[in-house]
Write a protein that holds these residues in place. Structure first.
Motif, PDB file in Angstrom:
ATOM      1  N   MET A 136     -12.346   0.356   9.127  1.00  0.00           N
ATOM      2  CA  MET A 136     -12.788  -0.479   8.008  1.00  0.00           C
ATOM      3  C   MET A 136     -11.866  -0.321   6.799  1.00  0.00           C
ATOM      4  SD  MET A 136     -16.462  -0.611   6.046  1.00  0.00           S
ATOM      5  CE  MET A 136     -17.400  -0.879   7.533  1.00  0.00           C
ATOM      6  N   ASP A 137     -11.456   0.916   6.524  1.00  0.00           N
ATOM      7  CA  ASP A 137     -10.698   1.194   5.301  1.00  0.00           C
ATOM      8  C   ASP A 137      -9.308   1.759   5.549  1.00  0.00           C
ATOM      9  OD1 ASP A 137     -13.279   0.798   4.014  1.00  0.00           O
ATOM     10  OD2 ASP A 137     -13.728   2.816   4.749  1.00  0.00           O
ATOM     11  N   ALA A 157     -11.872  -4.287   6.349  1.00  0.00           N
ATOM     12  CA  ALA A 157     -12.620  -4.767   5.180  1.00  0.00           C
ATOM     13  C   ALA A 157     -11.689  -5.302   4.094  1.00  0.00           C
ATOM     14  CB  ALA A 157     -13.486  -3.651   4.610  1.00  0.00           C
ATOM     15  N   ASP A 158     -10.409  -5.011   4.208  1.00  0.00           N
ATOM     16  CA  ASP A 158      -9.439  -5.520   3.235  1.00  0.00           C
ATOM     17  C   ASP A 158      -8.710  -6.758   3.742  1.00  0.00           C
ATOM     18  OD1 ASP A 158      -9.544  -3.204   1.249  1.00  0.00           O
ATOM     19  OD2 ASP A 158      -9.130  -2.172   3.140  1.00  0.00           O
ATOM     20  N   ARG A 182     -11.844  -6.805  -2.478  1.00  0.00           N
ATOM     21  CA  ARG A 182     -11.746  -5.392  -2.810  1.00  0.00           C
ATOM     22  C   ARG A 182     -10.331  -4.984  -3.220  1.00  0.00           C
ATOM     23  NH1 ARG A 182     -13.595  -0.737   1.407  1.00  0.00           N
ATOM     24  NH2 ARG A 182     -11.707  -1.265   2.557  1.00  0.00           N
ATOM     25  N   PRO A 220      -4.215   3.227   3.420  1.00  0.00           N
ATOM     26  CA  PRO A 220      -5.548   2.839   2.934  1.00  0.00           C
ATOM     27  C   PRO A 220      -5.763   1.319   2.883  1.00  0.00           C
ATOM     28  CG  PRO A 220      -4.169   3.454   1.087  1.00  0.00           C
ATOM     29  CD  PRO A 220      -3.355   3.699   2.329  1.00  0.00           C
ATOM     30  N   ILE A 221      -5.795   0.724   4.051  1.00  0.00           N
ATOM     31  CA  ILE A 221      -6.125  -0.707   4.149  1.00  0.00           C
ATOM     32  C   ILE A 221      -6.714  -0.936   5.532  1.00  0.00           C
ATOM     33  CG2 ILE A 221      -3.800  -1.372   4.967  1.00  0.00           C
ATOM     34  CD1 ILE A 221      -4.143  -3.938   3.242  1.00  0.00           C
ATOM     35  N   SER A 237       0.851  -1.175   0.000  1.00  0.00           N
ATOM     36  CA  SER A 237       0.000   0.000   0.000  1.00  0.00           C
ATOM     37  C   SER A 237       0.896   1.237   0.000  1.00  0.00           C
ATOM     38  CB  SER A 237      -0.933  -0.032   1.221  1.00  0.00           C
ATOM     39  OG  SER A 237      -1.908   0.968   1.117  1.00  0.00           O
TER      40      SER A 237
END
Ligand code: PLP
Length: 368
Positions: free
Chosen positions: A313-314, A284-285, A361, A280-281, A248
């Motif tokens: 989550m993100d 949800a990833d 995702r 950005p992880i 990332s």
């Protein structure tokens, strides 16, 4: 590879080929190789990996569920596909897609014969699974009379293989137990072969079984985790190469003064001046909340940055106070050096779970 600009899972197909060839080098030349590609290829990728393995002339594929097998057929996989854990509700679909069921109980055997007869099949290939001590799925040794009577009473199915699964193939302290399993498998399969009057293929070994029990390779082996680069031992890990790298970038850097907090529920409280990076992880990833509060880490410019506060989550926030880095720099969650296994150890889990947790995702990119 181009510079990382967003969260990606990089798949190295050269490493996949290396792992395949390394495991194959452990086999006799006439032993078949079944690639286990269930759960989106152990979380890495569901289509390009099986396609590439088909190019490498793999003999067989295995998935867990019928829907996974259908996806392989849609992608143009023509090799035989064993479905390890099908349910009767999907037997018609299974036959329509030329998938081959594992039959592991009286109910699955009976229902499958009914489905095959309804669709007017003859000699439809099926695989009979014996339980030899894992106590998960499979017939018992004393079911052989029942199994053979059912099978011989119908022309609709033919046994293509007889198989079982080891409970602790990676654990050499359980060697005696494993040898008992192998013996039990030999007895059950010999009895069934005798009653059937023909000899299907036999198979028992997963990746660690291939490495630790060459006497149990029989006619085919089933390798999953080894293809993806993990061997369940330090020594084997040295010979294998992880195929997936989760990467990332740093979205933003913050300066945190003493007394400030970071993230939801003010999960991290700063007792001094700190620098944090937002990545950005999130959960949800595939980076579960258990990695928060300093448990898990990422790697930035070759230094470990612990995840601080709650995993969102993100996003995650990591501590970069002692790391020379800037916004846009690459972040490694796991790769060949900081492996999924090492990351998993921080939360008492194994490479299998870390890999299969990477959600759909996350964009997959390939290096060939
Ligand atoms: C998942 C699975 C395998 C593959 O095991 P690895 O340890 O990943 O090689 C083999 N056989 C069965 C029955 C499985 O469920």
């Amino acid at each position: 590879m181009p510079q990382t600009q967003e969260t990606v899972l990089e798949i190295d197909l050269k490493a996949l080929k290396h792992n395949f060839e390394y495991i194959k080098s452990k086999l006799n030349s006439n032993t078949n190789f079944m690639a286990v590609v269930k759960a989106f290829g152990y979380g890495s990728e569901a289509i390009e990996i099986p396609k590439y393995l088909q190019e490498l002339n793999i003999d067989y594929f295995a998935v867990a569920y019928v829907s996974e097998g259908i996806n392989l057929r849609k992608a143009g996989i023509t090799k035989p596909i064993l479905v390890l854990h099908p349910q009767p509700v999907n037997f018609t679909l299974l036959i329509e897609n030329c998938l081959e069921p594992s039959l592991y109980s009286a109910k699955t055997l009976k229902k499958f014969i009914e489905s095959a007869e309804e669709l007017q099949q003859t000699d439809y290939p099926v695989h009979i699974k014996f339980n030899t001590g894992l106590n998960r799925l499979g017939f018992w040794e004393n079911d052989v009379d029942y199994i053979s009577t059912q099978i011989l009473a119908s022309t609709s199915i033919k046994v293509k293989s007889i198989f079982s699964h080891l409970a602790a193939s990676e654990d050499l302290e359980e060697r005696r137990f494993t040898i008992t399993q192998i013996k039990s498998f030999k007895i059950s399969s010999a009895k069934l072969i005798d009653l059937l009057g023909y000899k299907p293929m036999l198979h028992m070994c997963n990746t660690s079984g291939i490495i630790n029990y060459p006497e149990a390779h029989f006619d085919m082996v089933r390798s999953g985790i080894g293809l993806y680069g993990f061997g369940n031992s330090e020594e084997e890990n040295r010979s294998l190469t992880p195929i997936a790298s989760l990467k990332s970038i740093i979205s933003q850097i913050h300066i945190i003064e003493k007394g400030e907090t970071v993230g939801y529920n003010r999960g991290f409280k700063s007792d001094s001046f700190q620098k944090t990076a937002t990545i950005p992880i999130g959960h949800a990833d595939g980076i579960g909340r258990q990695y928060g509060h300093g448990v898990g880490f990422v790697t930035i410019n070759n230094k470990k940055a612990p995840i601080i506060g709650n995993v969102c989550m993100d996003m995650i926030m990591v501590n970069i106070t002692d790391i020379d880095c800037k916004e846009g720099d690459e972040v490694i969650i796991f790769d060949k050096n900081y492996t999924a296994e090492e990351l998993g150890k921080t939360t008492n889990t194994i490479s299998y779970e870390v890999l299969t947790s990477v959600s759909q995702r996350v964009k997959r990119v390939f290096c060939r």
